[in-house]
Design a protein around this motif. Structure first.
Motif, PDB file in Angstrom:
ATOM      1  N   ALA A 115      69.164  24.691  62.718  1.00  0.00           N
ATOM      2  CA  ALA A 115      69.474  23.591  62.872  1.00  0.00           C
ATOM      3  C   ALA A 115      70.196  23.870  64.738  1.00  0.00           C
ATOM      4  CB  ALA A 115      70.682  22.694  62.416  1.00  0.00           C
ATOM      5  N   SER A 116      70.849  24.321  64.486  1.00  0.00           N
ATOM      6  CA  SER A 116      71.368  25.255  66.250  1.00  0.00           C
ATOM      7  C   SER A 116      70.018  25.506  67.144  1.00  0.00           C
ATOM      8  CB  SER A 116      72.134  26.082  66.360  1.00  0.00           C
ATOM      9  OG  SER A 116      71.771  27.003  66.098  1.00  0.00           O
ATOM     10  N   ILE A 117      68.985  25.955  66.263  1.00  0.00           N
ATOM     11  CA  ILE A 117      67.846  26.048  67.391  1.00  0.00           C
ATOM     12  C   ILE A 117      66.949  24.405  68.092  1.00  0.00           C
ATOM     13  CG2 ILE A 117      65.360  26.578  67.716  1.00  0.00           C
ATOM     14  CD1 ILE A 117      66.208  29.484  66.012  1.00  0.00           C
ATOM     15  N   VAL A 118      67.279  23.346  66.285  1.00  0.00           N
ATOM     16  CA  VAL A 118      66.811  22.315  67.423  1.00  0.00           C
ATOM     17  C   VAL A 118      67.678  21.637  68.217  1.00  0.00           C
ATOM     18  CG1 VAL A 118      66.501  19.545  66.118  1.00  0.00           C
ATOM     19  CG2 VAL A 118      66.126  21.586  64.759  1.00  0.00           C
ATOM     20  N   GLY A 119      69.391  21.940  68.099  1.00  0.00           N
ATOM     21  CA  GLY A 119      70.073  21.358  68.896  1.00  0.00           C
ATOM     22  C   GLY A 119      69.907  21.929  70.259  1.00  0.00           C
ATOM     23  N   LEU A 120      69.461  23.224  70.584  1.00  0.00           N
ATOM     24  CA  LEU A 120      69.089  23.820  71.623  1.00  0.00           C
ATOM     25  C   LEU A 120      67.894  23.478  72.478  1.00  0.00           C
ATOM     26  CD1 LEU A 120      69.944  25.999  74.043  1.00  0.00           C
ATOM     27  CD2 LEU A 120      68.349  28.231  72.518  1.00  0.00           C
ATOM     28  N   SER A 121      67.191  22.748  71.491  1.00  0.00           N
ATOM     29  CA  SER A 121      65.626  22.729  72.349  1.00  0.00           C
ATOM     30  C   SER A 121      65.540  20.982  72.677  1.00  0.00           C
ATOM     31  CB  SER A 121      63.976  22.448  71.091  1.00  0.00           C
ATOM     32  OG  SER A 121      64.676  22.016  70.308  1.00  0.00           O
ATOM     33  N   SER A 122      66.751  20.599  71.836  1.00  0.00           N
ATOM     34  CA  SER A 122      66.211  19.084  72.328  1.00  0.00           C
ATOM     35  C   SER A 122      67.297  19.593  73.413  1.00  0.00           C
ATOM     36  CB  SER A 122      67.682  18.313  71.693  1.00  0.00           C
ATOM     37  OG  SER A 122      67.709  17.411  71.807  1.00  0.00           O
ATOM     38  N   VAL A 123      68.480  20.213  74.021  1.00  0.00           N
ATOM     39  CA  VAL A 123      68.959  20.552  75.488  1.00  0.00           C
ATOM     40  C   VAL A 123      68.187  20.973  76.819  1.00  0.00           C
ATOM     41  CG1 VAL A 123      70.749  21.237  76.843  1.00  0.00           C
ATOM     42  CG2 VAL A 123      71.525  20.189  73.964  1.00  0.00           C
ATOM     43  N   LEU A 124      67.365  21.618  76.453  1.00  0.00           N
ATOM     44  CA  LEU A 124      66.194  22.587  76.951  1.00  0.00           C
ATOM     45  C   LEU A 124      64.940  21.218  77.698  1.00  0.00           C
ATOM     46  CD1 LEU A 124      65.594  25.199  76.085  1.00  0.00           C
ATOM     47  CD2 LEU A 124      66.785  25.062  77.599  1.00  0.00           C
ATOM     48  N   LEU A 125      64.979  20.144  76.461  1.00  0.00           N
ATOM     49  CA  LEU A 125      63.965  19.259  76.623  1.00  0.00           C
ATOM     50  C   LEU A 125      64.472  18.023  77.854  1.00  0.00           C
ATOM     51  CD1 LEU A 125      61.081  18.089  76.637  1.00  0.00           C
ATOM     52  CD2 LEU A 125      61.964  17.071  74.742  1.00  0.00           C
ATOM     53  N   GLY A 126      65.947  18.065  77.430  1.00  0.00           N
ATOM     54  CA  GLY A 126      66.739  17.007  78.105  1.00  0.00           C
ATOM     55  C   GLY A 126      67.232  17.263  79.511  1.00  0.00           C
ATOM     56  N   THR A 127      67.516  18.547  79.597  1.00  0.00           N
ATOM     57  CA  THR A 127      67.801  19.300  80.747  1.00  0.00           C
ATOM     58  C   THR A 127      66.635  19.203  81.763  1.00  0.00           C
ATOM     59  OG1 THR A 127      67.584  21.289  80.103  1.00  0.00           O
ATOM     60  CG2 THR A 127      70.474  19.559  80.552  1.00  0.00           C
ATOM     61  N   LEU A 128      65.963  19.849  81.606  1.00  0.00           N
ATOM     62  CA  LEU A 128      63.856  20.387  82.057  1.00  0.00           C
ATOM     63  C   LEU A 128      63.822  19.005  82.967  1.00  0.00           C
ATOM     64  CD1 LEU A 128      62.918  23.677  79.880  1.00  0.00           C
ATOM     65  CD2 LEU A 128      64.273  23.989  82.215  1.00  0.00           C
ATOM     66  N   THR A 129      63.690  17.910  82.304  1.00  0.00           N
ATOM     67  CA  THR A 129      63.152  17.009  82.546  1.00  0.00           C
ATOM     68  C   THR A 129      63.774  15.813  83.630  1.00  0.00           C
ATOM     69  OG1 THR A 129      64.044  15.973  80.485  1.00  0.00           O
ATOM     70  CG2 THR A 129      61.369  16.378  79.977  1.00  0.00           C
ATOM     71  N   VAL A 134      58.312  25.488  76.882  1.00  0.00           N
ATOM     72  CA  VAL A 134      59.649  25.960  77.275  1.00  0.00           C
ATOM     73  C   VAL A 134      60.774  25.894  76.195  1.00  0.00           C
ATOM     74  CG1 VAL A 134      61.516  26.985  78.917  1.00  0.00           C
ATOM     75  CG2 VAL A 134      59.278  26.271  79.843  1.00  0.00           C
ATOM     76  N   ALA A 135      60.888  24.734  75.831  1.00  0.00           N
ATOM     77  CA  ALA A 135      61.597  25.149  74.837  1.00  0.00           C
ATOM     78  C   ALA A 135      61.046  25.542  73.297  1.00  0.00           C
ATOM     79  CB  ALA A 135      62.220  23.536  74.464  1.00  0.00           C
ATOM     80  N   ILE A 136      59.902  25.516  72.831  1.00  0.00           N
ATOM     81  CA  ILE A 136      59.442  25.747  71.689  1.00  0.00           C
ATOM     82  C   ILE A 136      59.315  27.665  71.867  1.00  0.00           C
ATOM     83  CG2 ILE A 136      57.453  26.318  70.244  1.00  0.00           C
ATOM     84  CD1 ILE A 136      56.208  23.327  70.631  1.00  0.00           C
ATOM     85  N   ILE A 137      59.202  28.268  73.204  1.00  0.00           N
ATOM     86  CA  ILE A 137      59.115  29.273  73.632  1.00  0.00           C
ATOM     87  C   ILE A 137      60.310  29.832  73.592  1.00  0.00           C
ATOM     88  CG2 ILE A 137      58.694  30.409  75.329  1.00  0.00           C
ATOM     89  CD1 ILE A 137      56.886  29.092  76.255  1.00  0.00           C
ATOM     90  N   VAL A 138      61.327  29.380  74.179  1.00  0.00           N
ATOM     91  CA  VAL A 138      62.692  29.526  73.728  1.00  0.00           C
ATOM     92  C   VAL A 138      63.348  29.740  71.919  1.00  0.00           C
ATOM     93  CG1 VAL A 138      65.228  28.915  74.168  1.00  0.00           C
ATOM     94  CG2 VAL A 138      63.569  28.913  75.856  1.00  0.00           C
ATOM     95  N   GLY A 139      62.858  28.312  71.856  1.00  0.00           N
ATOM     96  CA  GLY A 139      62.922  28.721  70.274  1.00  0.00           C
ATOM     97  C   GLY A 139      62.329  29.843  69.474  1.00  0.00           C
ATOM     98  N   ALA A 140      60.990  30.718  69.835  1.00  0.00           N
ATOM     99  CA  ALA A 140      60.662  31.318  69.262  1.00  0.00           C
ATOM    100  C   ALA A 140      61.414  32.525  69.533  1.00  0.00           C
ATOM    101  CB  ALA A 140      59.648  31.294  69.349  1.00  0.00           C
ATOM    102  N   LEU A 141      61.999  32.967  70.439  1.00  0.00           N
ATOM    103  CA  LEU A 141      62.472  34.100  71.131  1.00  0.00           C
ATOM    104  C   LEU A 141      64.001  34.278  70.322  1.00  0.00           C
ATOM    105  CD1 LEU A 141      61.779  33.958  75.437  1.00  0.00           C
ATOM    106  CD2 LEU A 141      61.404  35.064  73.507  1.00  0.00           C
ATOM    107  N   GLY A 142      64.683  32.832  70.199  1.00  0.00           N
ATOM    108  CA  GLY A 142      65.561  32.994  68.948  1.00  0.00           C
ATOM    109  C   GLY A 142      65.321  32.934  68.245  1.00  0.00           C
ATOM    110  N   GLY A 143      64.310  33.421  67.751  1.00  0.00           N
ATOM    111  CA  GLY A 143      63.452  33.595  65.572  1.00  0.00           C
ATOM    112  C   GLY A 143      63.452  34.647  66.020  1.00  0.00           C
TER     113      GLY A 143
END
Length: 358
Positions: free
Chosen positions: A94-108, A120-129
């Motif tokens: 769930a925290s990766i869901v929140g992090l990817s949400s923030v990355l999508l918002g801030t980058l756009t 980029v958000a999906i890659i960061v999520g994979a790196l978190g995993g």
């Protein structure tokens, strides 16, 4: 003189080991007499009862919003199923869901094209995993402790990047796509990527040597290692998949609600785990099936939707979800205890061979 064949077996050799499902039974029995079939039956029963008791429950718009609500849980439950079957757990989804949400918002918001920001958000999520998998498989830390820590870490990064504000300026095409339906059917378009991922994960788990290795790890990681299964590599791959799929679910979550916030999807991991366990996956690892998990997700979603239409508060719905989680674990443990009680002493012991004399 009596040969060594007559020596009594040790207690460890005669104790009932953990085994796979008994494939000696006919196919129809393995399908119908199973925990997964019980969950599917309960799902059908709840749908029928709710349609007759709760007003407007059976309407197309209710079904549409039901699928939209459970879509992130359905997505994350796919890799979570494989992880729990190995005997591990991932509480950071769930925290990766929140992090990817923030990355999508801030980058756009910073001018990056939304397609590239999503990648980029999906890659960061994979790196978190991958970080979770590294700490578990290489460092040797327990998955529960690791993912509790990274849950706080990734959530803290999400809140730290965006603060208490929210990004709501997304291209209308993508927000409409996240909420779109397939023609006049009322079925949300998000069902298509879910079905694609569900087929991939089902084939991976149930029809490949990699999947058989996952079950073997859940039965006994040591035995799996001696059987040639790359235990650490398998777990690392699963945690990377969990991070990537969770990030994808975060993108959908953000675009559906049109809002990127650091606290998005808080507590979602408990719903995912409850659905996976309710779907017949053993918390101790070694057994489970994806069709049961999908039914478990839908069962929780249908119950929550029906209760909301009946004006039941969210607190009561959370209590019911928690009770279902506890009952699913207790039910699994009770079945294991019952099977042991039904076994006769020495029932698995073969008759002693004929002895050789000298």
């Amino acid at each position: 003189m009596t040969s060594l064949d007559t020596a009594p077996a040790s207690p460890a050799a005669t104790s009932a080991p953990r085994t796979y499902r008994n494939y000696g039974h006919p196919l129809w029995r393995r399908i119908l007499v199973s925990r997964e079939a019980a969950v599917i039956g309960a799902l059908i029963l709840v749908i029928v009862v709710s349609s007759g008791v709760v007003r407007n429950f059976g309407s197309p718009i209710t079904m549409t919003y039901l699928l939209l609500d459970v879509a992130p849980i359905l997505l994350i439950a796919l890799p979570m199923t494989l992880i729990i079957i190995t005997g591990e757990i991932d509480l950071s989804v769930a925290s990766i869901v929140g992090l990817s949400s923030v990355l999508l918002g801030t980058l756009t918001q910073g001018g990056m094209p939304i397609e590239l920001a999503a990648l980029v958000a999906i890659i960061v999520g994979a790196l978190g995993g991958a970080l979770n998998g590294f700490l578990i498989t290489v460092v040797g830390l327990p998955s529960l402790a690791v993912t509790i820590g990274t849950l706080a870490l990734y959530r803290g990064l999400a809140v730290g990047l965006l603060g208490t504000t929210a990004v709501t300026d997304f291209p209308e095409f993508w927000t409409d796509l996240a909420k779109s339906k397939l023609g006049d059917t009322g079925v949300p378009a998000i069902v298509i990527p879910f079905l694609v991922l569900a087929v991939i994960f089902a084939v991976l788990l149930h029809f490949t040597p990699f999947g058989r290795g996952i079950f073997a790890i859940g039965q006994s990681s040591e035995a799996a290692t001696f059987s040639g299964v790359h235990v650490n590599r398998t777990k690392l791959i699963l945690f990377v998949l969990s991070g990537a799929v969770s990030a994808f679910a975060g993108l959908y979550y953000t675009l559906r609600f049109g809002s990127a916030r650091g606290d998005n999807a808080t507590g979602l991991e408990l719903q995912v785990i409850a659905a996976v366990l309710l779907g017949g996956v053993s918390i101790f690892g070694g057994r489970g099936a994806l069709h049961g998990v999908i039914a478990g997700v839908l069962l929780i979603g249908v119950l929550a939707s029906a209760l909301r239409l009946a004006n039941v508060t969210s607190d009561v719905i959370n209590i019911i979800t928690g009770v279902l989680l506890v009952l699913s674990v207790v039910y699994s443990s009770f079945l294991t205890w019952l099977q042991k009680k039904r076994q006769k002493p020495g029932g698995n012991r073969k008759s002693p061979p004929r002895t050789a004399t000298s």
